[in-house]
Design an enzyme around this catalytic site. Sequence first.
Site, PDB file in Angstrom:
ATOM      1  CE  LYS A   1     -29.459 -14.302 -13.144  1.00  0.00           C
ATOM      2  NZ  LYS A   1     -27.493 -14.269 -11.924  1.00  0.00           N
TER       3      LYS A   1
ATOM      4  CE  LYS B   1     -30.678 -18.007 -14.483  1.00  0.00           C
ATOM      5  NZ  LYS B   1     -30.251 -18.813 -14.762  1.00  0.00           N
TER       6      LYS B   1
ATOM      7  CG  ASP C   1     -22.713 -19.887 -15.828  1.00  0.00           C
ATOM      8  OD1 ASP C   1     -23.928 -20.085 -15.976  1.00  0.00           O
ATOM      9  OD2 ASP C   1     -22.741 -18.681 -15.200  1.00  0.00           O
TER      10      ASP C   1
ATOM     11  N   PRO D   1     -26.059 -26.605 -20.067  1.00  0.00           N
ATOM     12  CG  PRO D   1     -27.745 -28.057 -19.573  1.00  0.00           C
ATOM     13  CD  PRO D   1     -26.248 -28.041 -19.846  1.00  0.00           C
ATOM     14  CG  ASP D   2     -30.483 -21.184 -17.829  1.00  0.00           C
ATOM     15  OD1 ASP D   2     -31.301 -22.363 -16.118  1.00  0.00           O
ATOM     16  OD2 ASP D   2     -29.870 -20.305 -16.730  1.00  0.00           O
ATOM     17  CB  ILE D   3     -31.334 -27.242 -14.743  1.00  0.00           C
ATOM     18  CG1 ILE D   3     -29.998 -27.619 -15.060  1.00  0.00           C
ATOM     19  CG2 ILE D   3     -31.858 -27.518 -13.567  1.00  0.00           C
ATOM     20  CD1 ILE D   3     -28.842 -28.084 -13.696  1.00  0.00           C
TER      21      ILE D   3
ATOM     22  CG  PHE E   1     -30.442 -18.879  -4.576  1.00  0.00           C
ATOM     23  CD1 PHE E   1     -31.210 -20.180  -4.832  1.00  0.00           C
ATOM     24  CD2 PHE E   1     -29.870 -18.759  -3.349  1.00  0.00           C
ATOM     25  CE1 PHE E   1     -31.800 -20.919  -3.323  1.00  0.00           C
ATOM     26  CE2 PHE E   1     -30.233 -18.869  -2.396  1.00  0.00           C
ATOM     27  CZ  PHE E   1     -31.654 -20.253  -2.550  1.00  0.00           C
TER      28      PHE E   1
ATOM     29  CG  ASN F   1     -19.405 -23.444  -8.667  1.00  0.00           C
ATOM     30  OD1 ASN F   1     -19.131 -23.627  -6.807  1.00  0.00           O
ATOM     31  ND2 ASN F   1     -19.760 -23.889  -9.131  1.00  0.00           N
TER      32      ASN F   1
ATOM     33  CE  LYS G   1      -2.515 -35.836 -14.464  1.00  0.00           C
ATOM     34  NZ  LYS G   1      -1.459 -35.954 -13.450  1.00  0.00           N
TER      35      LYS G   1
HETATM   36  O1  C5P Z   1     -27.463 -17.090 -14.884  1.00  0.00           O
HETATM   37  P1  C5P Z   1     -27.225 -17.788 -13.046  1.00  0.00           P
HETATM   38  O2  C5P Z   1     -26.784 -18.836 -12.779  1.00  0.00           O
HETATM   39  O3  C5P Z   1     -26.797 -16.384 -12.102  1.00  0.00           O
HETATM   40  O4  C5P Z   1     -28.532 -17.385 -11.974  1.00  0.00           O
HETATM   41  C1  C5P Z   1     -28.409 -18.296 -11.401  1.00  0.00           C
HETATM   42  C2  C5P Z   1     -30.069 -19.774 -10.468  1.00  0.00           C
HETATM   43  O5  C5P Z   1     -30.100 -19.925 -11.863  1.00  0.00           O
HETATM   44  C3  C5P Z   1     -29.936 -19.994 -10.144  1.00  0.00           C
HETATM   45  O6  C5P Z   1     -30.858 -20.752  -9.505  1.00  0.00           O
HETATM   46  C4  C5P Z   1     -28.876 -21.549 -10.296  1.00  0.00           C
HETATM   47  O7  C5P Z   1     -29.769 -22.519  -9.018  1.00  0.00           O
HETATM   48  C5  C5P Z   1     -29.601 -21.627 -11.761  1.00  0.00           C
HETATM   49  N1  C5P Z   1     -29.462 -22.479 -12.956  1.00  0.00           N
HETATM   50  C6  C5P Z   1     -29.619 -23.503 -13.373  1.00  0.00           C
HETATM   51  N2  C5P Z   1     -28.719 -24.068 -14.472  1.00  0.00           N
HETATM   52  C7  C5P Z   1     -27.117 -22.978 -14.995  1.00  0.00           C
HETATM   53  C8  C5P Z   1     -26.946 -21.584 -14.256  1.00  0.00           C
HETATM   54  C9  C5P Z   1     -27.940 -21.146 -13.475  1.00  0.00           C
HETATM   55  O8  C5P Z   1     -30.221 -23.860 -12.913  1.00  0.00           O
HETATM   56  N3  C5P Z   1     -27.132 -23.830 -16.049  1.00  0.00           N
END
Ligand code: C5P
Length: 402
Positions: A338, A342, A277, A304-306, A324, A209, A287
């Site tokens: 959010k 989160k 995501d 995974p969502d960190i 963020f 991105n 390749k």
């Molecule tokens: O869900 P979204 O991407 O909009 O959330 C944004 C926040 O979540 C940011 O702080 C981003 O660093 C964190 N994030 C994360 N791991 C992910 C997706 C988002 O830590 N896989």
Amino acid sequence: MLAGKRILLIISGGIAAYKALELIRRLKDRGAAVRAILTRGGAEFVTPLSVAALSGEKVYTDLFSLTDESEMGHIRLSREADLVVVAPASADLMAKMAAGMADDLATTALLATDKPVMIAPAMNTMMWQHPATLANIETLARRGILRVGPGAGDLACGEVGEGRMAEPADILAAIETYFRTGARLAGRAALVTSGPTHEAIDPVRFLANRSSGRQGHAIAAALAALGAEVHLVSGPTAEPDPLGVRTTHVQSAREMLDACLAALPVEVAVCAAAVADWRPAEVAPAKMKKTGAAAPKLALVANPDILKTLAEAGNRRPRLLIGFAAETQDLIRNAIEKRKKKGCDWILANDVSPGTGIFGGAENRVHLITEAGAEDWEPASKRAIADRLAQRIADHLQQSAA
Ligand code: C5P
């Protein structure tokens, strides 16, 4: 640099006690006055004589002495210092500090002191990672106890891992930072994520991105400028590693998560990375070739969502967790949502609609969402926003230390 500063150094039991001798020498070289308390365990590793020779002062030990108590009781000992430093801080001593025990001279002085305390933990990796130790660290951090280290490396017990006492030079640097004016975050551990992640499709292609890492890197630098011990976990960016910050470079979201979990415990974490995501369900080992007219179909799976993982890290959860929300519509409403979803404490919401130029630009416009609601911050450079956030973090940690 430290002329006129008085340090009370508590040396507890552990092989790292020999490094305390080096610390005394360095402190003295900088002009500090060092008075030392040697615990019974500490005295198994270094002798009172070597400590006295280096510090140039009488050494205080556990041996109950009527003369000591009348000449220099534990109360005076702890009050006649500008800073109390515990190096090495053993798991046992930290447990006693957390519990408020006072069964020897060191713990009595620690309980009686009205001065800031900095600890340099040293122990075996398993002991460091034990939930009991983590809970004690958390308790001590809440009380405003400053911490330096531990680092990772070879341990005296023959194992390799985290638990190695910070080097004397690093402890000295933390002490100097503490005494430098404005070092409001000295002894505070911080984690920052920054940049995009790259999710491999094959050895040459990836999904990514537009995140530049500018805001996240500026936050890491701003926290370090206030004296925090910052660990930056960065995806691929063109930004240079900030000075005075430990930077770990990663590619994918899963690598970023592993690096973040390895950096715990920290007091504050700022997740500024634009983590992908989704990632390709499979990475082609070679390749991918054009075969005929049909384009390959990419199957994606969720990353995974960190931020959420850190929020759910139990007693390893950072005390202040900041995320963020980059949105292109309904910014505030989505950001408030959010924050709840989160499980983080604060959200910095920014509008990344194409016209704003925020992605990759030097300017930003954010809204800080806390439990109390939304605050609009006037547009400013990413550096200025980072500085403002770092000050807010310092305010919060100071207020919530109890
Ligand atoms: O869900 P979204 O991407 O909009 O959330 C944004 C926040 O979540 C940011 O702080 C981003 O660093 C964190 N994030 C994360 N791991 C992910 C997706 C988002 O830590 N896989």
